[in-house]
Design a protein around this motif. Sequence first.
Motif, PDB file in Angstrom:
ATOM      1  N   SER A 139      -1.637  -4.857  -3.107  1.00 27.17           N
ATOM      2  CA  SER A 139      -1.268  -3.952  -4.194  1.00 27.17           C
ATOM      3  C   SER A 139      -2.239  -2.774  -4.288  1.00 27.17           C
ATOM      4  CB  SER A 139      -1.242  -4.714  -5.518  1.00 27.17           C
ATOM      5  OG  SER A 139      -0.898  -3.852  -6.584  1.00 27.17           O
ATOM      6  N   ASN A 140      -3.529  -3.068  -4.180  1.00 28.34           N
ATOM      7  CA  ASN A 140      -4.527  -1.995  -4.238  1.00 28.34           C
ATOM      8  C   ASN A 140      -4.371  -1.035  -3.069  1.00 28.34           C
ATOM      9  OD1 ASN A 140      -5.672  -3.037  -6.561  1.00 28.34           O
ATOM     10  ND2 ASN A 140      -7.221  -4.218  -5.478  1.00 28.34           N
ATOM     11  N   GLU A 142      -1.652  -0.424  -1.360  1.00 23.72           N
ATOM     12  CA  GLU A 142      -0.427   0.373  -1.530  1.00 23.72           C
ATOM     13  C   GLU A 142      -0.657   1.511  -2.519  1.00 23.72           C
ATOM     14  OE1 GLU A 142       2.443  -2.611  -2.529  1.00 23.72           O
ATOM     15  OE2 GLU A 142       3.124  -2.810  -0.445  1.00 23.72           O
ATOM     16  N   ASP A 143      -1.446   1.251  -3.570  1.00 27.20           N
ATOM     17  CA  ASP A 143      -1.781   2.324  -4.517  1.00 27.20           C
ATOM     18  C   ASP A 143      -2.592   3.415  -3.820  1.00 27.20           C
ATOM     19  OD1 ASP A 143      -0.482   0.985  -6.518  1.00 27.20           O
ATOM     20  OD2 ASP A 143      -2.284   0.108  -7.395  1.00 27.20           O
TER      21      ASP A 143
END
Length: 245
Positions: A139-140, A142-143
């Motif tokens: 998730s990090n 992808e951000d």
Amino acid sequence: MNVEPPIQAKLLQLAAVDAELTRIAHRRTVLPEQQEVERLEALRSEHKDAAVKVEIVIDDLDRDLEKLEGEIEAVRKREERDRGMLSSGAVAAKQLSEIQHELGSLERRRGVLEDELLEVMERREASSSDHDHAGAQLSNTEDELARARRMRDEAVADLDVAQTRCENDRAALLGAFPAELLAIYDRQRAQQGVGAALLQARRCGACRIELDRGEIARIAKAAPDAVVRCPECGAVLVRTKESGL
């Protein structure tokens, strides 16, 4: 060929525009923002692979848990049946001994299975934690990748603006040159990267080589409108007061 000196001088403007276009094209190939996007895309793939591997481990552990729970339940039912038979009081003495022996074996088997179940549950919990960690990393990343792509797109947009400006400037200059001179310039630029350059202090601005006295004397004798080329690299040499002739 002969071309008026002011027209020859404009070749320096054209060369400057073409040099900027070359720099823009090169920058597109080594754009730091694009390199960062590619790095993060590779990192995201690594995190995805890690998450998938953990998911496979969790699936295997869940199957093991289901199997162990089924085996434990089957042993418990067998224990309950044996205890029921013992408590009924309707069991022969020989059968009573066999049932008691089997009951002891079942209790030991259940203990082993429950220990295995506890171990698998602990591994399942650890794998679940690994999966959460991998998901957070993904998730990090992808951000970060989304931000990097925005920065890349902004950098590309800036290059597009600069390239359009240069292409417009180039188109505006082309009409000033005779076709033959422009053909020489374009052919030289295609071969060597620079089509025309300033002759400054007896040095070619394209190849940066200082011309010998004989070449300088030859160029000095050439008519002002004569198109002169560098004997070393072939670039059209534009003569000005800075040429040292």
